[in-house]
Each structure stands twice: as C-alpha cells, then as structure tokens.
Design an enzyme around this catalytic site. Sequence first.
Site, PDB file in Angstrom:
ATOM      1  N   THR A 120      -6.981  -4.595   0.924  1.00 55.09           N
ATOM      2  CA  THR A 120      -5.755  -5.015   1.663  1.00 55.09           C
ATOM      3  C   THR A 120      -5.883  -6.154   2.440  1.00 55.09           C
ATOM      4  O   THR A 120      -5.054  -6.965   2.598  1.00 55.09           O
ATOM      5  CB  THR A 120      -5.200  -3.893   2.354  1.00 55.09           C
ATOM      6  OG1 THR A 120      -5.072  -2.626   1.595  1.00 55.09           O
ATOM      7  CG2 THR A 120      -3.921  -4.110   3.192  1.00 55.09           C
ATOM      8  N   ASP A 165       0.670  -1.120  -0.010  1.00 56.33           N
ATOM      9  CA  ASP A 165       0.063   0.066  -0.113  1.00 56.33           C
ATOM     10  C   ASP A 165       0.936   1.531   0.075  1.00 56.33           C
ATOM     11  O   ASP A 165       0.585   2.269  -0.870  1.00 56.33           O
ATOM     12  CB  ASP A 165      -1.005   0.149   1.368  1.00 56.33           C
ATOM     13  CG  ASP A 165      -1.762  -1.107   1.354  1.00 56.33           C
ATOM     14  OD1 ASP A 165      -3.065  -0.905   1.277  1.00 56.33           O
ATOM     15  OD2 ASP A 165      -1.382  -2.319   1.735  1.00 56.33           O
TER      16      ASP A 165
HETATM   17  N1  A3P Z   1     -15.017  -0.644   8.675  1.00 55.87           N
HETATM   18  C1  A3P Z   1     -13.909  -0.330   7.970  1.00 55.87           C
HETATM   19  N2  A3P Z   1     -13.002   0.068   8.353  1.00 55.87           N
HETATM   20  C2  A3P Z   1     -11.896   0.546   7.469  1.00 55.87           C
HETATM   21  N3  A3P Z   1     -12.018   0.243   6.320  1.00 55.87           N
HETATM   22  C3  A3P Z   1     -13.060  -0.112   5.620  1.00 55.87           C
HETATM   23  C4  A3P Z   1     -14.225  -0.486   6.609  1.00 55.87           C
HETATM   24  N4  A3P Z   1     -15.097  -1.031   5.881  1.00 55.87           N
HETATM   25  C5  A3P Z   1     -14.800  -0.743   4.477  1.00 55.87           C
HETATM   26  N5  A3P Z   1     -13.502  -0.417   4.398  1.00 55.87           N
HETATM   27  C6  A3P Z   1     -12.439  -0.359   3.132  1.00 55.87           C
HETATM   28  O1  A3P Z   1     -13.263  -0.113   1.991  1.00 55.87           O
HETATM   29  C7  A3P Z   1     -12.850  -1.076   1.160  1.00 55.87           C
HETATM   30  C8  A3P Z   1     -13.791  -1.908   0.667  1.00 55.87           C
HETATM   31  O2  A3P Z   1     -14.152  -2.658   1.566  1.00 55.87           O
HETATM   32  P1  A3P Z   1     -14.525  -4.409   1.575  1.00 55.87           P
HETATM   33  O3  A3P Z   1     -13.210  -5.038   1.105  1.00 55.87           O
HETATM   34  O4  A3P Z   1     -14.758  -5.136   2.969  1.00 55.87           O
HETATM   35  O5  A3P Z   1     -15.518  -4.239   0.723  1.00 55.87           O
HETATM   36  C9  A3P Z   1     -11.387  -1.432   1.576  1.00 55.87           C
HETATM   37  O6  A3P Z   1     -10.426  -0.777   1.309  1.00 55.87           O
HETATM   38  P2  A3P Z   1      -8.864  -0.951   1.420  1.00 55.87           P
HETATM   39  O7  A3P Z   1      -8.819  -2.299   1.231  1.00 55.87           O
HETATM   40  O8  A3P Z   1      -8.379  -0.148   0.412  1.00 55.87           O
HETATM   41  O9  A3P Z   1      -8.485  -0.360   2.780  1.00 55.87           O
HETATM   42  C10 A3P Z   1     -11.868  -1.418   3.163  1.00 55.87           C
HETATM   43  O10 A3P Z   1     -10.569  -1.347   3.953  1.00 55.87           O
HETATM   44 MG    MG Z   2      -7.107   0.566   3.534  1.00 60.70          MG
HETATM   45 MG    MG Z   3      -6.348   0.665   0.088  1.00 56.31          MG
END
Ligand code: A3P
Ligand code: MG
Ligand code: MG
Length: 310
Positions: free
Chosen positions: A117, A46
């Site tokens: 991630t 990242d």
């Molecule tokens: N409760 C949470 N806390 C932090 N990040 C979240 C979150 N819910 C969703 N996200 C972020 O939104 C993106 C999509 O989430 P998901 O994969 O769960 O559908 C991911 O991006 P990143 O991986 O870029 O951080 C994820 O981290």
């Molecule tokens: Mg993230």
């Molecule tokens: Mg990200």
Amino acid sequence: MSLLIKLISASVSVANKAGSIIREIMRKGDLNIVDKGINDLQTEADRRAQRLIVSSLTKIFPKITIIGEEQLDANEASSDSLVTSFDNSVLTVKCPQEYVDIKDEDVVVWVDPLDGTSEYTQGLLDHVTVLIGVAVKGEAVAGVIHQPYYNYKLETDASKLGRTIWGMNGVGAFGINRKQPPEGKRIITTTRSHSSKAINDSIKAMNPDQVIEVGGAGHKVLLVIEGEAHAYIFPSPGCKKWDTCAPEALLRSIGGKLTDVFGNSYKYDSTVKHANDLGVLATYSAAVHDWYCNAIPEEVKINLLHKSNM
Ligand SMILES: Nc1ncnc2c1ncn2[C@@H]1O[C@H](COP(=O)(O)O)[C@@H](OP(=O)(O)O)[C@H]1O
Ligand SMILES: [Mg+2]
Ligand SMILES: [Mg+2]
Ligand SMILES: [Mg+2]
C-alpha cells in the site's frame, strides 16, 4: 471437483477483478488514505478490493473462514458486483490425493487485498499485489498472487497489463517462470518502507553483492522466484499472516521456502496470532535456506523472541 481446486479457481477470478478496481481507483486519483497506526496506510483500493474478495468468496463458500487484513464494517456491502465465476485453467488441474477429501472447516483463506500500500500511494505501481492464501489444517497449501501493474512501464497494450500467478503444494506454479538467481553472487531483497536496525544489521552480516529495496511481501517473493534475488530478508515484526500465506505456498510449490528467522514455518489456522513476530525469511531453494537463517545475527533473533513473548 475438489473443494481446493474450486477455491483456487474462484480466487484467481476474483483477484483479477480486485486488480481492475485497484487500477480504476488510481486512475481516478481519489485514494482516500487513512493511517491505521504508524506508517500503516489503508486506501479506498484496499477497502474496496477486500470487500469484493471476501463477499465473493463467502457467497460461493459460505462455510469457509476468510480473514482479511482490513477491519471493515461488516454491514457495508461490496459496491462492486460479486465474482462468482471460476477460472477455467485452474479447473483442469488434478487435485493431489492428500487434499481430495478436505472439508470446509479444514480451510482458512488469508486475504491481503492490496500488498504494498505504501508504494501504491507513492506511484511505485509494480510493487503492488493482491494476495489470496489458502491454508489447510494450519498449513499454507495454495496461493494466488495477482500483480495488477505487471508490465505497466513496458507495454502500451492494455491486454498485457497485469498477471496472475498461482501455485499449490504438490502441483507446481503457473503464470510465472522460475529462474535460478546468478551463481557466485548474493542478491538480497528487503523492505523499502519498513526498515529497522535489525534488518540492516542482518543484511550487513550476509555481505551481499546487491540489495533490492522494494515494497510488498508478494512482490519480493516474485523477485525470488524469478531469480532477481536469492533471498527476501525481513528479520523484524510487522508482516502478518495475510502477507505470507499466499507467498509461502507459492514458493513451496516450486521448491523454495518461507519461514521465520529460526527457519520454522508459520501456522495459518483461524486461531493463530496475526502478526509474524519472528520475522520473514524466504529463499528460492530449500537447500540454501539454512545458510541465510544462520547468517542472521544471534542478537537479532533473541530480540525478536523476547519481543514476541511480551
Ligand atoms: N512495521 C510495520 N507496520 C505495519 N505493516 C508492516 C510493517 N512492516 C511490514 N508491514 C507490512 O508487511 C507488508 C510488506 O512490507 P514491506 O512492503 O515493507 O516489505 C506490507 O503489507 P501491506 O502493504 O499489505 O500493508 C506492510 O504494510
Ligand atoms: Mg496494510
Ligand atoms: Mg495490504
Ligand atoms: Mg501486505
């Protein structure tokens, strides 16, 4: 050459190299994971991908505002050589008239150097994407989604590994074939690592035939565009502007829609709140969007609204 076409072209080039870095770090196996909060991971991939993308785009477009997900030390330079080349296939596209005269100060670039991630750290590699979204006067207008591990289970030929998709309002989408999802069925895609009661209640209310729980906002929007799912449902806080800018623009370019749970588009100017407090709802066609919006229970919507005002 219009600013927007140059910017998308440079974004495609730099997203491809960011994907190589993400693969290299996984290959070497030293992810150096930190948790930024609760279940909010950041890896060396990242950090390195964001440094490369932000430094490269800043070098070419010094006056454009670029906002990346990761908070990094501004003094730490990219350890990778910057990408200042332009993707030729994008440069051949004619810029729609309404965007020909836009200025640097009208543009904000939203960068998610590695979306998915959590899944990356767990080896679910095709859930990972690099997202570069371009907003003009607050509106998501163009998006680049690079999927570094596309085909990784099927192909032994390294040259076929990964793909880059881009789209622009008024131009269309490239690098992906849009497919209608199966008729007479309802397939919903949602988070696998950030679930909540509100999400589960909303999905239940939609009475789906199938639920696909996968990582990444970018990845889920690709499933919607390719007809694997009718809708991406996330009626919960957690997604941020860098998660949705590129996906929203790409979806719109093919007639789909991405909004909050009330059906309103998000704004992407430089002063907006980063969190998408009112959730995410994305569908393959604007015509079906309202149905999903209306199916989200009123209680879920009211709770999101209350929390967002706190
Ligand atoms: N409760 C949470 N806390 C932090 N990040 C979240 C979150 N819910 C969703 N996200 C972020 O939104 C993106 C999509 O989430 P998901 O994969 O769960 O559908 C991911 O991006 P990143 O991986 O870029 O951080 C994820 O981290
Ligand atoms: Mg993230
Ligand atoms: Mg990200
Ligand atoms: Mg993300």
